[in-house]
Scaffold this active site. Structure first.
Site, short mmCIF file in Angstrom:
data_model
loop_
_atom_site.label_atom_id
_atom_site.label_comp_id
_atom_site.label_asym_id
_atom_site.label_seq_id
_atom_site.Cartn_x
_atom_site.Cartn_y
_atom_site.Cartn_z
N GLU A 59 126.20 119.92 -23.55
CA GLU A 59 126.60 119.10 -22.40
C GLU A 59 127.84 118.28 -22.75
O GLU A 59 127.94 117.71 -23.83
CB GLU A 59 125.45 118.19 -21.97
CG GLU A 59 124.43 118.98 -21.17
CD GLU A 59 123.17 118.20 -20.83
OE1 GLU A 59 123.16 116.99 -20.98
OE2 GLU A 59 122.20 118.85 -20.42
N ASP A 203 138.66 130.20 -2.18
CA ASP A 203 137.56 130.83 -2.93
C ASP A 203 137.94 132.31 -3.06
O ASP A 203 137.87 133.06 -2.07
CB ASP A 203 136.25 130.66 -2.15
CG ASP A 203 135.09 131.40 -2.80
OD1 ASP A 203 135.33 132.23 -3.70
OD2 ASP A 203 133.93 131.17 -2.39
N LYS A 232 133.18 139.84 -10.20
CA LYS A 232 133.44 140.86 -9.15
C LYS A 232 134.66 141.67 -9.60
O LYS A 232 134.58 142.37 -10.61
CB LYS A 232 133.60 140.18 -7.80
CG LYS A 232 132.33 139.42 -7.37
CD LYS A 232 132.44 138.88 -5.97
CE LYS A 232 131.15 138.24 -5.50
NZ LYS A 232 131.03 136.80 -5.81
N1 DSN Z 1 126.76 137.73 -2.69
C1 DSN Z 1 128.18 137.87 -2.92
C2 DSN Z 1 128.72 139.04 -2.21
O1 DSN Z 1 128.05 140.07 -2.19
O2 DSN Z 1 129.82 138.99 -1.69
C3 DSN Z 1 128.93 136.65 -2.58
O3 DSN Z 1 128.28 135.53 -3.06
#
Ligand code: DSN
Length: 427
Positions: A59, A203, A232
């Site tokens: 922390e 975002d 992603k």
């Molecule tokens: N759940 C993600 C998506 O599939 O785009 C975004 O948080």
């Protein structure tokens, strides 16, 4: 009598979980993974995620911790921060957010007073829950005004954004999405935010990998803060990241810890650092451009087969198909395709007459397939698989025959065999 090992391997200690992991590895190798928010991380990222850093509390921030034993954690977190700053050309980076939703809450905590007015793209128009949708904490604890897309072309209506901003004077405007297939005009959003004195926050969870690869404009010069997930298109571990201008650095850090989170997940920080280094390479930049080429090629192939795409195509990694003309809902199509080895998700389309749980569309993305080495010429076959699956599902009232599904899964397995999945390797 042989003694049981004191520290057995997973397979020895817990064959049940080990078997589930093996099953998932195999499933990920053998299915056509088209969920737009997913990817395959490298073996290096996987190794870092599974490191001894998971054992440690930390922390605080490098040089200012509430625990001892920071010999390696402090340099690790500093390295991840420096790599993130350099990758995104940002003045400050916080690498501790557990994922995208906590990152967005931390941004709100840092930049807005409780109950402040915010604006974001509505969920049905392609926005994210955490941009102020009513069931999210971001819509419960803040006054959220939602903007949408135009009825005729389904693109973000910047005139509406400006009108709403002038009317409601938000403290913060979100730009970003989880299901919008077009480039965002960050400069135009910044102009509107400046007109009303709002913080602009992007975002970029979906497009972060495209941004750092130069295949999508960067919001960093235009925004007070930028949030993203790291898993992603960026191809890192499951996690979050916040970038911001220097003037907001202290507020962002304080909001993440102690405002919202406890100890950072150091093993994830390690994997983020590895992913940031990978994303800084020329190979990753070529990959990011290939993702966009592949998405456009897949869009063309689907349109040629009679599918209607929201906005008529794509500029990024994702596509939204309106299945109204095919006579099957997005949810039923997604369930049926999954049985045939094709993974995507049902998704609302703008102005969807159907309910969110059983919407009219499906969302798909090509980041995972591109990570396996696919190029534009492979998108014809991908479109053909999707088309066959949807046609069969629609003809059978959403319940394709088991024999059809088995045959399709087999063909897909064969098609995928020459494209090894990063991190998982050959079967
Ligand atoms: N759940 C993600 C998506 O599939 O785009 C975004 O948080």
């Amino acid at each position: 009598m042989t003694q049981a090992p004191r520290d057995p391997s997973l397979a020895q200690a817990d064959p049940q979980v080990a078997a589930l992991i093996r099953g998932e590895d195999r499933r990920q190798r053998e299915s056509l993974r088209l969920i737009a928010s997913e990817n395959y991380v490298s073996r290096a990222v996987l190794e870092a995620s599974a490191s001894a850093f998971t054992n440690k509390y930390a922390e605080g921030y490098p040089g200012r911790r509430y625990y001892e034993g920071m010999d390696f954690i402090d340099p690790l977190e500093s390295l991840a921060i420096e790599r993130a700053k350099s990758l995104f050309r940002a003045e400050h980076a916080n690498v501790q957010p557990y994922s995208g939703s906590p990152a967005n809450l931390a941004v709100l905590l840092a930049l807005c007073k409780p109950g402040a007015t915010t604006m974001g793209l509505s969920l049905p128009a392609g926005g994210h829950l955490t941009h102020g949708w009513k069931v999210s904490a971001t819509g419960i604890y803040y006054q959220s005004v939602q903007y949408g897309v135009r009825r005729d072309d389904h693109r973000i209506d910047l005139d509406q954004v400006r009108d709403l901003a002038k009317e409601h004077r938000p403290a913060l405007i979100w730009c970003g999405h989880s299901a919008y297939p077009r480039t965002l005009d960050f400069a135009a959003f910044a102009e509107i935010a400046a007109e009303v004195g709002a913080h602009l926050v992007a975002d970029i969870a979906h497009v972060a990998g495209l941004v750092v690869g130069g295949a999508h404009p960067s919001p960093v010069p235009h925004c007070a803060a930028v949030s993203t997930t790291t898993h992603k298109t960026l191809r890192g571990p499951r996690g979050g990241l916040i970038l911001c201008r220097k003037e907001h650095a202290a507020a962002i850090d304080k909001a993440v810890f102690p405002g919202l989170q406890g100890g950072p997940h150091n093993h994830t920080t390690a994997a983020k650092a590895v992913a940031f280094a990978e994303a800084a390479t020329p190979e990753f930049s070529a990959h990011a451009h290939q993702v966009v080429h592949n998405a456009k090629a897949l869009a063309e192939q689907l349109i040629a087969r009679g599918y209607s795409l929201v906005t008529g195509g794509t500029d990024n990694h994702l596509l939204l198909i309106d299945l109204t003309a095919q006579g099957i809902s997005g949810r039923r199509a997604a369930i049926a395709l999954n049985r045939g080895g094709i993974e995507l998700n049902g998704n609302a389309i703008p102005f969807d007459p159907r309910k969110p749980f059983d919407p009219s569309g499906v969302r798909l993305g090509v980041a995972s397939l591109t990570s396996r080495g696919m190029k534009t010429e492979h998108m014809e076959q991908v479109a053909a698989f999707i088309d066959r699956g949807i046609a069969e599902a629609a003809a059978k009232g959403g319940e394709p025959d088991e024999a059809f599904c088995t045959a399709l899964r087999g063909e897909i397995r064969e098609f995928l065999a020459p494209f090894p999945a990063p991190g998982l390797g050959e079967a």
